[in-house]
Scaffold this motif. Structure first.
Motif: not given
Length: 139
Positions: A34-36, A73-77, A85-91, A111-115
């Motif tokens: 689903g990514f370009s 990555l799709r879920c996080l984005r 933050d995604m880069l930090s998580y991937a590292e 998760d708290e931010q999503v909530e």
């Protein structure tokens, strides 16, 4: 046959036997993820996606491991995690099991931010529903 693939748990390229592993063209990876194509290239360039295997002709070939990591990555984005933050998580993921507690903390904070986003959306949805109810009464 031995090929490089990306381990979903680390996002890093590894050499594995792939006789049974289907490799996808970039167009197929776009359809599956689903990514370009531009996003896939960007994610590879900035380090979100591990090194993608290349065919003998130099074309990218995506493995099921690559697609599984793209799913993360799709879920996080899609839930609003910033690229930094995604880069930090991937590292952290690529750093191995010693970072599991840190990864857990990153995901719990996200998760708290999503909530919080969901609560705000529910509040806004209620305002919309109140307006709908008002218009139904007017009619």
């Amino acid at each position: 046959m031995t090929n490089a693939s990306t381990d979903v748990s680390t996002g890093a390229s590894t050499d594995v036997s792939t006789d049974h592993e289907v490799e996808l063209t970039p167009a197929q990876a776009v359809a599956e993820s689903g990514f370009s194509l531009d996003t896939l290239r960007y994610y590879e360039r900035v380090g979100l996606l591990g090194e993608v295997r290349r065919s003998a002709s130099g074309h990218r070939r995506f493995t099921p491991h690559d697609l599984a990591w793209l799913g993360v990555l799709r879920c996080l984005r899609d839930t609003g995690m910033p690229i930094a933050d995604m880069l930090s998580y991937a590292e952290l993921v690529r750093s191995g099991d010693a970072t599991v507690a840190e990864r857990l903390a990153v995901l719990e904070a996200h998760d708290e931010q999503v909530e919080q986003q969901i609560r705000e959306l529910r509040r806004q949805q209620q305002a919309i529903r109140d307006k709908i109810a008002y218009y139904r009464e007017v009619l």
